[in-house]
Design an enzyme around this catalytic site. Structure first.
Site, PDB file in Angstrom:
ATOM      1  CG  ASP A   1      46.444  17.066 -21.912  1.00 29.44           C
ATOM      2  OD1 ASP A   1      46.239  18.205 -22.128  1.00 29.44           O
ATOM      3  OD2 ASP A   1      46.907  16.539 -20.659  1.00 29.44           O
TER       4      ASP A   1
ATOM      5  CD  GLU B   1      44.631  21.798 -22.618  1.00 27.57           C
ATOM      6  OE1 GLU B   1      45.701  22.325 -21.934  1.00 27.57           O
ATOM      7  OE2 GLU B   1      44.180  20.982 -22.049  1.00 27.57           O
TER       8      GLU B   1
ATOM      9  CG  ASP C   1      48.759  14.023 -18.341  1.00 26.08           C
ATOM     10  OD1 ASP C   1      48.929  15.359 -18.226  1.00 26.08           O
ATOM     11  OD2 ASP C   1      48.922  13.322 -17.251  1.00 26.08           O
TER      12      ASP C   1
END
Length: 205
Positions: free
Chosen positions: A7, A68, A141
């Site tokens: 992430d 991501e 996160d």
């Protein structure tokens, strides 16, 4: 399948490793956050993220890296930082020959919770349930990184088959186009005129 989810972020870059296959219970192998100081020079922050991700790659040797996909937001500065951290993660994986997959936040949320607009609390709760953890990973996160890895394990094989089908279809179209062009060129060439044998001279007495 062993997947490292990333992430991306400059201040906190979530990382999580999940092992398993679609349709079977999944196992968390590791989860954490690579942190950098907000007041540090940008280049040094990117180096710190690279070093952190390299340590995770060294320790867990993942087969895939799921990152991501960066999308547009109103805060351009945040988008730039996220994109830079994302590029570092992809670079680290590519340098080792590890396949990289990009998943949008809505894809991850839909895969993990069934809702593309789920909030972070819902994602964290489902990650905890799916990986049979005692509590949601902190900070968010870290949970998001695990969610990315889960999403890839569940959706990656199907996406790979789709990409292979698309590539095969394009290859077939290219072959068909090449054959058609060759046929057109051959049809455009003038037909060869038959060569008449030389007339024989009559013999004189």
């Amino acid at each position: 399948m062993l997947v490292l989810g990333v992430d991306p972020g400059l201040t906190r870059c979530g990382v999580g490793v999940v092992e398993g296959v679609a349709g079977r219970p999944l196992t968390m192998r590791g989860v954490g956050v690579v942190r950098t100081a907000a007041d540090a020079e940008l280049g040094l922050r990117l180096v710190a993220i690279e070093q952190g991700i390299e340590q995770w790659l060294d320790e867990y040797q993942p087969e895939f890296v799921a990152v991501e996909r960066v999308f547009s937001q109103h805060n351009v500065r945040t988008v730039m930082g996220t994109a830079q951290a994302s590029a570092v993660a992809m670079l680290c994986a590519a340098r080792r020959g590890i396949p990289v997959a990009l998943h949008t936040p809505s894809e991850v949320k839909a895969a993990v919770t069934g809702q593309g607009r789920a909030d972070k609390a819902q994602v964290g709760a489902m990650v905890t349930r799916l990986l049979r953890l005692d509590a949601p990973p902190k900070p968010a996160d870290a949970a998001d990184a695990l969610a990315l890895a889960i999403c890839h394990i569940w959706r990656g094989p199907a996406q790979n088959r789709l990409q292979q089908a698309v590539a095969q279809n394009r290859l077939q179209q290219a072959h068909a186009l090449h054959a058609s062009q060759q046929a057109s060129r051959q049809a455009a060439q003038p037909a060869a005129q038959p060569v008449s044998p030389p007339a024989s001279k009559g013999r004189t007495a």
